[in-house]
Design a protein around this motif. Structure first.
Motif, PDB file in Angstrom:
ATOM      1  N   GLY A  46       0.711  -1.214   0.022  1.00  0.00           N
ATOM      2  CA  GLY A  46       0.026  -0.261  -0.057  1.00  0.00           C
ATOM      3  C   GLY A  46       0.768   1.152  -0.022  1.00  0.00           C
ATOM      4  O   GLY A  46       0.456   2.136  -0.571  1.00  0.00           O
ATOM      5  N   ARG A  51      -3.190  -1.360  -4.441  1.00  0.00           N
ATOM      6  CA  ARG A  51      -4.545  -1.618  -4.041  1.00  0.00           C
ATOM      7  C   ARG A  51      -4.835  -2.841  -3.896  1.00  0.00           C
ATOM      8  O   ARG A  51      -4.364  -3.829  -4.447  1.00  0.00           O
ATOM      9  CB  ARG A  51      -5.637  -0.735  -4.891  1.00  0.00           C
ATOM     10  N   ARG A  52      -6.017  -3.113  -2.741  1.00  0.00           N
ATOM     11  CA  ARG A  52      -6.420  -4.569  -2.703  1.00  0.00           C
ATOM     12  C   ARG A  52      -7.791  -4.652  -3.190  1.00  0.00           C
ATOM     13  O   ARG A  52      -8.569  -3.988  -3.233  1.00  0.00           O
ATOM     14  CB  ARG A  52      -6.458  -4.912  -0.951  1.00  0.00           C
ATOM     15  N   ARG A  59      -1.686  -2.903  -8.870  1.00  0.00           N
ATOM     16  CA  ARG A  59      -1.577  -1.510  -9.232  1.00  0.00           C
ATOM     17  C   ARG A  59      -1.054  -1.418 -10.582  1.00  0.00           C
ATOM     18  O   ARG A  59      -0.876  -2.520 -11.490  1.00  0.00           O
ATOM     19  CB  ARG A  59      -0.214  -0.940  -8.551  1.00  0.00           C
ATOM     20  N   SER A  70      -1.345   7.441  -7.274  1.00  0.00           N
ATOM     21  CA  SER A  70      -1.998   6.920  -6.013  1.00  0.00           C
ATOM     22  C   SER A  70      -1.854   8.289  -5.204  1.00  0.00           C
ATOM     23  O   SER A  70      -0.917   9.145  -5.058  1.00  0.00           O
ATOM     24  CB  SER A  70      -0.849   6.090  -5.238  1.00  0.00           C
ATOM     25  N   SER A 174      -7.581   2.670   4.255  1.00  0.00           N
ATOM     26  CA  SER A 174      -7.654   2.395   2.867  1.00  0.00           C
ATOM     27  C   SER A 174      -8.966   2.165   2.515  1.00  0.00           C
ATOM     28  O   SER A 174      -9.651   1.300   2.783  1.00  0.00           O
ATOM     29  CB  SER A 174      -6.604   1.295   2.260  1.00  0.00           C
ATOM     30  N   ILE A 176     -11.488   1.045   0.301  1.00  0.00           N
ATOM     31  CA  ILE A 176     -11.385   0.170  -0.851  1.00  0.00           C
ATOM     32  C   ILE A 176     -12.427   0.514  -1.911  1.00  0.00           C
ATOM     33  O   ILE A 176     -12.406   0.587  -3.072  1.00  0.00           O
ATOM     34  CB  ILE A 176     -11.593  -1.274  -0.377  1.00  0.00           C
ATOM     35  N   TYR A 211      -5.944   6.594   2.325  1.00  0.00           N
ATOM     36  CA  TYR A 211      -5.612   6.380   1.154  1.00  0.00           C
ATOM     37  C   TYR A 211      -6.833   6.249   0.290  1.00  0.00           C
ATOM     38  O   TYR A 211      -7.770   5.505   0.599  1.00  0.00           O
ATOM     39  CB  TYR A 211      -4.865   4.939   1.065  1.00  0.00           C
ATOM     40  N   GLY A 213      -6.736   5.583  -3.228  1.00  0.00           N
ATOM     41  CA  GLY A 213      -6.681   4.967  -4.494  1.00  0.00           C
ATOM     42  C   GLY A 213      -5.979   5.841  -5.301  1.00  0.00           C
ATOM     43  O   GLY A 213      -5.116   6.566  -5.068  1.00  0.00           O
ATOM     44  N   TYR A 214      -6.555   5.544  -6.907  1.00  0.00           N
ATOM     45  CA  TYR A 214      -5.948   6.308  -7.780  1.00  0.00           C
ATOM     46  C   TYR A 214      -6.681   7.762  -8.124  1.00  0.00           C
ATOM     47  O   TYR A 214      -8.051   7.479  -8.408  1.00  0.00           O
ATOM     48  CB  TYR A 214      -5.816   5.386  -9.027  1.00  0.00           C
TER      49      TYR A 214
END
Length: 251
Positions: A46, A51-52, A59, A70, A174, A176, A211, A213-214
């Motif tokens: 991370g 990412r999960r 990624r 990110s 994070s 998701i 977090y 993500g993108y």
């Protein structure tokens, strides 16, 4: 002596049409998260932009494009704007609960309404109940579903208006995937509220980052992520604070 955990094996997907930028191809590098050290591996990955998704960390790995960046919010320094303060005030009566990662029909029906309104024809639009259960329940790390409900009436549980599948990392939360009631006339900005709630939750827990993500340069769908300041992006030399307007356009 044996190493504490085996170095992961990484794989690369075949190119597919990019879901964010028309006319481009996407490719991903990924590895499996499993075993007793899955959480530590997920934390480490991370921090370098992975990412999960269920038991996979991935990624972007696109040879001719670097639009996916990110990003993470610095929780302790976050100062809401005037508009964001109004959103926080408007939704402060919501009951927020961190639930174990177990899917419910109520969550799934809310997700369906959200996808139909905000992402019709998208990659997740064909999800059924089993797909959603897999997304929520197949996790080898510390995961919760954060539920956002309207106030109780007569002791009965309030209506679910938002939810977020959230991982807790050693250095932050994070997000998701989040979804919410897209047609709630009395609660505009629910998606922004969910992000701000995570920022405040991270701050209260002593976690420095959220977090997101993108952030995809050139994609209007991802522009909302840069409304939460200060924000950091991952570069070749590490995480740095930035003003999105100053970032060069991708090749």
């Amino acid at each position: 002596m044996s190493a504490p955990f085996r170095f992961p094996r990484f794989f690369v997907t075949s190119p597919n049409p990019c879901p964010y930028l028309p006319g481009r191809q996407e490719r991903k590098v990924f590895t499996e998260l499993n075993g007793q050290h899955a959480a530590e591996l997920n934390d480490a990955l991370g921090r370098i932009g992975f990412r999960r998704s269920q038991s996979v960390a991935y990624r972007p790995s696109c040879p001719e494009c670097s639009a996916c960046i990110s990003v993470r919010v610095v929780a302790h320094d976050f100062e809401p704007s005037t508009t964001q303060k109004r959103t926080l005030k408007r939704n402060r009566d919501l009951e927020v609960t961190a639930c174990r990662p177990w899917s419910t029909d109520e969550q799934f029906q809310l997700l369906r309404r959200y996808l139909a309104a905000r992402h019709p024809g998208g990659g997740m639009s064909g999800m059924d109940e089993m797909d959603y259960a897999d997304m929520v329940e197949q996790t080898p790390v510390n995961t919760h579903v954060i539920e956002y409900r309207e106030p109780r009436v007569g002791g009965a549980q309030g209506r679910l208006v938002g939810a977020c599948l959230t991982d807790q990392h050693a250095d932050g939360l994070s997000m998701i995937y989040s979804f919410y009631d897209p047609d709630h006339a009395e609660r505009p900005g629910l998606g922004n509220f969910i992000i701000m709630d995570h920022i405040l939750r991270a701050r209260a827990a002593g976690l420095p980052y959220v977090y997101l993500g993108y952030w995809v340069q050139g994609s209007q769908r991802m522009a909302y992520k840069t409304r939460f300041r200060p924000i950091e992006r991952l570069t070749g030399t590490g995480w740095v604070r930035f003003e999105p307007e100053s970032v060069p356009q991708p090749m």
